[in-house]
Every structure is written in C-alpha cells, then in structure tokens.
Motif scaffolding. Structure first.
Motif, short mmCIF file in Angstrom:
data_model
loop_
_atom_site.label_atom_id
_atom_site.label_comp_id
_atom_site.label_asym_id
_atom_site.label_seq_id
_atom_site.Cartn_x
_atom_site.Cartn_y
_atom_site.Cartn_z
N HIS A 12 0.85 -1.19 0.00
CA HIS A 12 0.00 0.00 0.00
C HIS A 12 0.89 1.24 0.00
CE1 HIS A 12 -2.89 3.05 1.27
NE2 HIS A 12 -3.86 2.20 0.95
N PRO A 13 0.59 2.24 -0.84
CA PRO A 13 1.50 3.39 -0.97
C PRO A 13 1.69 4.20 0.30
CG PRO A 13 -0.57 3.77 -2.16
CD PRO A 13 -0.54 2.32 -1.79
N ALA A 14 0.74 4.14 1.23
CA ALA A 14 0.91 4.89 2.48
C ALA A 14 2.06 4.38 3.32
CB ALA A 14 -0.39 4.86 3.28
N ASP A 15 2.56 3.18 3.03
CA ASP A 15 3.68 2.62 3.79
C ASP A 15 5.02 2.82 3.09
OD1 ASP A 15 2.43 1.89 6.11
OD2 ASP A 15 3.08 -0.20 6.04
N GLN A 16 5.07 3.62 2.04
CA GLN A 16 6.34 3.87 1.37
C GLN A 16 7.40 4.46 2.31
OE1 GLN A 16 7.76 3.24 -1.46
NE2 GLN A 16 6.16 2.74 -2.92
N PRO A 17 7.07 5.40 3.21
CA PRO A 17 8.11 5.92 4.12
C PRO A 17 8.74 4.83 4.99
CG PRO A 17 6.23 7.40 4.09
CD PRO A 17 5.80 6.16 3.35
N LEU A 18 7.91 3.89 5.47
CA LEU A 18 8.46 2.78 6.26
C LEU A 18 9.30 1.86 5.38
CD1 LEU A 18 5.47 1.82 8.60
CD2 LEU A 18 7.79 2.38 9.35
N TRP A 19 8.83 1.58 4.18
CA TRP A 19 9.57 0.72 3.26
C TRP A 19 10.98 1.28 3.03
CZ3 TRP A 19 9.00 -3.86 0.51
CH2 TRP A 19 9.90 -4.07 -0.52
N LYS A 20 11.06 2.58 2.81
CA LYS A 20 12.34 3.20 2.48
C LYS A 20 13.34 3.13 3.64
CE LYS A 20 11.68 4.42 -1.79
NZ LYS A 20 12.46 3.74 -2.86
N LEU A 21 12.85 2.99 4.85
CA LEU A 21 13.76 2.82 5.99
C LEU A 21 14.55 1.53 5.88
CD1 LEU A 21 11.49 3.90 9.00
CD2 LEU A 21 13.27 5.26 7.88
N THR A 22 13.96 0.50 5.27
CA THR A 22 14.60 -0.81 5.15
C THR A 22 15.25 -1.00 3.78
OG1 THR A 22 12.96 -1.73 6.67
CG2 THR A 22 14.21 -3.30 5.33
N HIS A 23 14.58 -0.56 2.74
CA HIS A 23 15.06 -0.78 1.37
C HIS A 23 15.10 0.54 0.60
CE1 HIS A 23 14.75 -5.07 2.07
NE2 HIS A 23 13.45 -5.02 2.23
N PRO A 24 16.03 1.43 0.95
CA PRO A 24 16.05 2.75 0.29
C PRO A 24 16.35 2.69 -1.20
CG PRO A 24 18.01 2.43 1.65
CD PRO A 24 17.07 1.30 1.98
N ASP A 25 16.97 1.60 -1.66
CA ASP A 25 17.37 1.51 -3.06
C ASP A 25 16.54 0.52 -3.86
OD1 ASP A 25 19.47 3.35 -2.61
OD2 ASP A 25 20.70 1.73 -1.79
N HIS A 26 15.45 0.06 -3.30
CA HIS A 26 14.60 -0.93 -4.00
C HIS A 26 13.15 -0.59 -3.72
CE1 HIS A 26 12.68 -4.65 -5.19
NE2 HIS A 26 13.82 -5.11 -5.67
N SER A 27 12.39 -0.28 -4.75
CA SER A 27 10.98 0.08 -4.59
C SER A 27 10.08 -1.12 -4.84
CB SER A 27 10.60 1.19 -5.56
OG SER A 27 11.33 2.37 -5.28
#
Length: 209
Positions: A87-102
């Motif tokens: 879900h796009p609302a969790d992109q900030p959390l995702w980037k904490l773990t995988h900043p170079d992989h979307s």
C-alpha cells in the motif's frame, strides 16, 4: 485443485525508533500445486523458496512495511521474478529498510488479488502502520490480518507511524463486519477467529474513543 494455505514461521529481528527486538513471523503461502502468492516475506528468502517447492510465485504481498515483514522481499523477488505489492501509504516505512529498492505495485482498498482461482480482497486497515492491509479470502473462510489484529487484541500502536484510534476504527469497520467463523491468520503468534475476538474487542473500541 482448490487453493490451500501453507504456513511457515521465520525468525529474525524488528527494528524501529532506535530499538531492536527478536521476533518470530508468520509467512503465509496461498496457492495450489502450480502457483502461489506469499503474504509477508519475512527474514528468510531461502526458507520461503523451499516452502514454495517449485511453484510459480505470482506476487509478494506486504501487509505493511515494518522491516520484519519485508526484509526478505527483494531477495525473494529476485529469485522468483514475483512482483512486490505494498500500500502506498507505507512507502516511508519501506524506504527505511530498502532505500534503493521500490515495490513493484500498489495495493488499494477493495482490490482483488486472484490466485489458483481464489480471490483475496484487500482491506486497508491502518493504525499499526499507515498502509497496513488485511486480505480477506471468503472461499477459504479466512482473513490475513498482518499486525492489525491478533489473538487477544489489536496490534501495537506505541511506535512511529502508528495510531491507536485508527487501528480501532479499522478493526471495527473492516474486520468485525466479517462472518464470526472467519479464521484470523496473524503476522505473529496463533490464529483465532473473528467471533472469538469480537467480545473483548468491544472493550478496545470503548478505549479507542
């Protein structure tokens, strides 16, 4: 062949807000003998690959983007070619773990994912995380709730990106409306049912407002 649910427990850590904790995570695999999707690629891509046993992995579905639920997702995607959905609302959390992989695709409330002829409806259930989702599979009589609902109550809301009134609203509006016999398959710990959780969830709802 009808879809079935396979269950794997993987172990690792959860880190947020400067703390780190040891955790055991539930990994759920839904599919048949030829294809499957994985709900929460936690900790150990190799173990998940082994559990897939040669089946084609169609998608890696993230119930939310806390690191213990997504840490193995890129490696599993690289090994299988499966798309990672979040879900796009969790992109900030995702980037904490995988900043170079979307992630490869987005999840939205009401979206239907189909695997092995079985539909899973995405329910946006924020509170534990802004983009937290649950996946309801009526044909299987189950809902995968990630860390939104556990045996005994709602998921934790004491850390960044979480909110207690929001998770209470999500549970009341999206989960307690499901049939009481619906099996709740959680992100950690034992399964339960909507009917078993409903009585004491009413107390949580009172505390949430």
């Amino acid at each position: 062949m009808a879809a079935r649910i396979d269950h794997l427990v993987t172990s690792g850590t959860f880190s947020l807000d400067g703390g780190t904790w040891d955790v055991d995570n539930n990994v759920w695999i839904v599919g048949d003998d030829t294809e499957a999707l994985v709900i929460d690629a936690a900790h150990d891509a190799g173990a998940i690959l082994a559990a897939l046993d040669g089946r084609t992995l169609r998608a890696i579905v993230c119930t939310h983007a806390h690191d213990d639920h997504i840490d193995a997702a890129p490696a599993l995607a690289a090994a299988t070619g499966a798309r990672i959905l979040l879900h796009p609302a969790d992109q900030p959390l995702w980037k904490l773990t995988h900043p170079d992989h979307s992630p490869d695709g987005e999840l939205a409330d009401g979206q239907v994912l189909t695997i092995a002829g079985t539909d899973l409806t995405v329910l946006h259930t924020p509170g534990h995380a802004p983009g937290a989702v649950s996946l309801y599979a009526p044909d299987l009589g189950t809902v995968f709730t990630g860390d939104t609902l556990f045996q005994g109550g709602p998921g934790a809301t004491g850390r960044s990106y979480s909110d207690f009134p929001t998770i209470v609203d999500s549970i009341r509006e999206k989960l307690l409306t499901l049939p009481p016999e619906t099996v709740v398959r959680t992100g950690h710990g034992d399964t339960t049912t909507i009917g078993a959780e409903a009585p004491h969830l009413q107390e949580w709802i009172k505390r949430g407002h």
